[in-house]
Write an enzyme that holds these catalytic residues in place. Sequence first.
Site, PDB file in Angstrom:
ATOM      1  N   ASP A 314       0.852  -1.183   0.000  1.00 50.04           N
ATOM      2  CA  ASP A 314       0.000   0.000   0.000  1.00 50.04           C
ATOM      3  C   ASP A 314       0.886   1.230   0.000  1.00 50.04           C
ATOM      4  OD1 ASP A 314      -2.599  -0.826  -0.140  1.00 50.04           O
ATOM      5  OD2 ASP A 314      -2.652  -1.405   1.974  1.00 50.04           O
ATOM      6  N   THR A 388     -20.103  20.417  -2.414  1.00 56.71           N
ATOM      7  CA  THR A 388     -19.265  21.481  -2.976  1.00 56.71           C
ATOM      8  C   THR A 388     -17.833  21.030  -3.193  1.00 56.71           C
ATOM      9  OG1 THR A 388     -18.724  22.273  -0.783  1.00 56.71           O
ATOM     10  CG2 THR A 388     -20.651  23.247  -1.828  1.00 56.71           C
TER      11      THR A 388
END
Lengths: 690, 591
Positions: A314, A388
């Site tokens: 990862d 937003t």
Amino acid sequence: MEQKNTSLFNQKMIQDALKEMLIKLKPSAQIKNPVMFLVYVSAIMTTILSGLSLTGIGDGIVSSGFIIVVSLILWLTCLFANFAEAIAEGRGKAQAAELKKSKKAVMAKKVTSATDLTPELVNGADLKKNDLFLVAAGETIAADGEVIAGAASVDESAITGESAPVIREAGGDRSAVTGGTTVLSDKIVVKVTQEAGNSFLDKMIGMVEGANRKKTPNEIALELFLVALSIIFVLVVAALYAYAVLSSRINGIHNPLSIVWLIALLVCLAPTTIGALLSAIGIAGMSRLNQANVLAMSGRAIEAAGDTDVLLLDKTGTITLGNRRASEFIPVDGHSEKELAIAAQLASLADETPEGRSIVILAKEKYDLREQNLAANQTKFIPFSAQTKMSGVDYAGDAIRKGAAANIQEYVVANHGQASQECQNVVKSISQKGGTPLVVCRNNVILGVIYLKDIIKKGVKEKFSDLRKMGIKTIMITGDNPITAAAIAAEAGVDSFLAQATPESKLKTIREYQDQGHLVAMTGDGTNDAPALAQADVAVAMNTGTQAAKEAGNMVDLDSSPTKLIEIVRIGKQLLMTRGSLTTFSIANDIAKYFAIIPAMFVGLYPKLNVLNIMHLYSPTSAILSALIFNALIIVALIPLALKGVRYREVAASQLLRHNLLIYGLGGILIPFIGIKVIDLIITPILQLI
Amino acid sequence: MPVWMQYLPYIIVPVLLAIPLGKYIGKVINEQHNFMSIIVEPIETRFYRWLHISKKEMNWKTYSYNVLMFSLVSFLILVLILKFQNYLPGNPEHFAGLSWPLAFNTAISFVTNTDWQAYAGETALSNFSQSIGLTVQNFASAAVGIAVLFAVIRGFKRTQASHIGNFWRDLTKIFLYLLLPLSLVISCLLLASGVPQTTKGYRTVNLIEPVAVNQQNKLIYGAHINEKKQQVTDDKDHLVKKAKIITKEALPLFPQASQVAIKQLGTNGGGVLGANSAHPYENPTPFSNLVEATSMLLLPMALCFSFGEVLKRRKEGWAIFVTMAILFVAAIAAEGILEQHGTTLRHIGNLAMEGKETRIGVPGSATWSIITTATSSGATNASLDSFSALGGLLPMALMQLGEVVFGGVGSGLYGMLGFVLLTVFIAGLMVGRTPEYLGKKIGPYEMRMAVIACLSTPVAILLSSSIPAMLKSTLSSLSNTGAHGFSEFLYAFSSAGANNGSSFGGFNGNTTLLNIILAIAMLISRFLPIIAMLAIAGNMGKQKRVASSSGTLATASPTFVFMLIIVILIIGVLSFFPALALGPIADFLKH
């Protein structure tokens, strides 16, 4: 386990091992190790022969005293082997004892449903799968399970050694709880996933103690080889007796070969060194893994780890530090950098994410901008919202916003501001460098861009280049877009990357590599990692992960550290190397033993064969005893090596082979010549006294 | 010309021929078109049609079963031929049938490619037995060895396949593409150098000088013969009563050229005559000596290259070749030095030429003794019994190593592959990986089989020799006392237990007990490795191929070759050092 025992063994362990060493003398324990069983039988035979000899029944070649000494040395050899195994097990037991402390009998408050919380007190051991129980603050969780209602902070130090509490809550990837851990605050309803006796803790104790230890395929193969060698040596020794009979007939003399000598020769030739240490090496490998706070579900998994040649790592946590950091303010359209920094800092004051913190810090470092005291009545923070996709502040009449480039541009244009070409160029160049751009605007005017950068961990690049030398490919897994991923991959020096990774694409990548003949290792924690974990050859589940992930993996990392995979590979390789090296050493030893024993044995038949006594051992008796004593002592001498494992270096296989061949092969030939000679020098005066 | 240069052709000529031959055999294994196809293919297809041989491939068990059945039938036919040769045609000298134990021993011996001979051909076997019995087996047993190797190579090559070839097709191809054409060429070369080829039987000719024998048919040395008076006096001028004067001799003429060719080419080694290639009718000139020595090495060497060729990993083939070559050249060098030097006895002098044929000389005999034991041929051109003590040790040791220094046709390489697996196992562990060879993992199953393959020779030798060693009667089989007598004994069992068949001389193995025990030793060391290696091939063929990287143990590297040599030597030394100490080493120290 909190205080890991870094020394190989303490006094208590040695005492326990000494006791165990004697218990292991029973035949049922001995027969498990065929090579040592041969020594065991030899010891019994010489004991009988010495008994007979004392009553006057002997071959007239060797004295009763000699037979008694030989049988004593053989018994010691058996004991030393037992001791090696016992001390290796002892270390595991010490770790297991810690775990067992948390496995006290616990009462559980059984409930019928998550809504009806009238508890019925039952014994924790009586809980069945899918039963529900309630745990409140201060109570110990009775069984492994999944939180189905509530959230609580849980102290898992009993298992992980980590004292900081962790949050466990219903739903999501943090829902698994482990029996034996303690709830610190709040209460949760848990559904049982593992019944008593089969729980994670039980498995852990079993593995650590070595009780569940099954021989791995490599171990079985090696044992086959050792058994075959032992059989050959039995034949060699039997044939030798026959040859001596024939040779003495040809020469018209009485057969001068004693059975006791032949037994001594057999024990010396049999690969007792590796035979005695074999199980200790395996247990110690497991133990080293435990010390690294990793639990393997089987010994096989550790060895597979040594074989892996593709690591899926990862990005976050392994290759880069956990989070991106602001590294630069790039103003556009003639605004000043300071202006941008002030606006960025203001917009981030309420942003508690690590990225937000790093913006505040960068502004402070660069322009010494103190966190400004904002009058509460003038300030309105706009938190990040999914709609937003930006956050900011309305402060003293200024509307400051920061967010992803596209969103801010859209926002500015929608409010009749000007889109900025320069800004777009900067954003593009940052993306190409693998960074993340955040655009800042004030009152619908774009001020500039904050450059958020992934910080590559120190030393990672060198580590990956070492891995490459060992023939291990590293693949970075990231949710980033391919451009960002490529830039980070290049900077970190990984061989390849998987961008915009999804559980499906991870699984696909693993399959592809496996089809090309690679062995793949990965770490994972979420439930959606489970398929990939199940597919990978070595799958390390984080302890913080879900039950599904843990069950799909074949190892659990108690520290939940993403870099652990590299350590696991090292331990796996070291385990195999230790076995191989000690086998080489053990077999190479035989050459010197031949030169000690053969001339001694045949001196009655062909006195001139004494030329082969190149060590100039004092007498046939001293020669045979020296070889036997060396054979026994070398086991003890090598116990630390068996427990620690041979030194491991991250170099190519060819270099590793040359190095180990030189030390354990050549060393294995030379050391016994020196050792036997030294022992001969020591025992000769003693023998003369007698 | 320095003496050492006489040794070179025996090394250089076979290598130069083996490299192209190896490539050609590679094509045969892969069933690819080659330059022989035009001639052979029509015959081949007809052959398959007649015998109903299908293209269907076999798994390892079926393959082994067919190998065993073929060998069993071969054995039964051969035993019957040998036992009842007096009822069969082609017996111009009217030899009686062999005794059951001898027929048993001889049949096993030829079926196992050993060619241990407890008889002398010229006084025991008919033309029919020689050519229809033994020569057929010289072809057949060689072909079986090569066929097994073909199957093993396929197993190493293939991935996720359960079949390793069709035994009958392999056998046919080996006959038609390899053994027949090559032995034809070799026969012609031998004919050209003067080896006879006839089925007319013995020819009787006048002796240039008559000799005399006494009543017991023993030659009278230094006899003065008066042919007119039919009187014989010995060297002390005493009249020998009832002495026979012999004026004619029978020349043992057989179809030698053809039989010697396949005896060498197939690393069989069983000579038509008791003296084997020391006899001028089998090996008349230095040139024929070189031809025969080359024939022994040709296929075992070439197969190493075929291995690399088929696997498309030439370096792996070369690595095995180099391993064998190092041991081989070292042995030749050592034997050369020992035998050039010879044994010097007080009052008698240097015995370097003792037991060697003058037309062949020391280099030709010393190299031969190594070649014949390095390969599993076992043909002899000198008496090892008369070699120096250590000069006798080397050939013995080469057999005891398990016939893997080139070894028998096919069997040498698959035997070596067993050792490669053992070495890979230990070396693989030492580099921290589950051992793998050519990308195939070596698990407990492969290990068990590899161990069986590698240790069956030591087991066969040690086991078979232990029983007779305990018996008093064995003493009468030895013609020497002391350590040298023990060497004769040990050599015989090493020879049988390694499927070599050469003889040290001085040991009489033709007793019921020894015939049976030696036959069992031959069976063990022939068929255990065959089954074990086929099992490995079967299992490896099923495996996927593991990708290789710098973390993988390189098996074509000098380090690995070195380690392989050490493993072979150590297993050999550990198994036989005590025995060699009682035999040749004690013998050497005596002088």
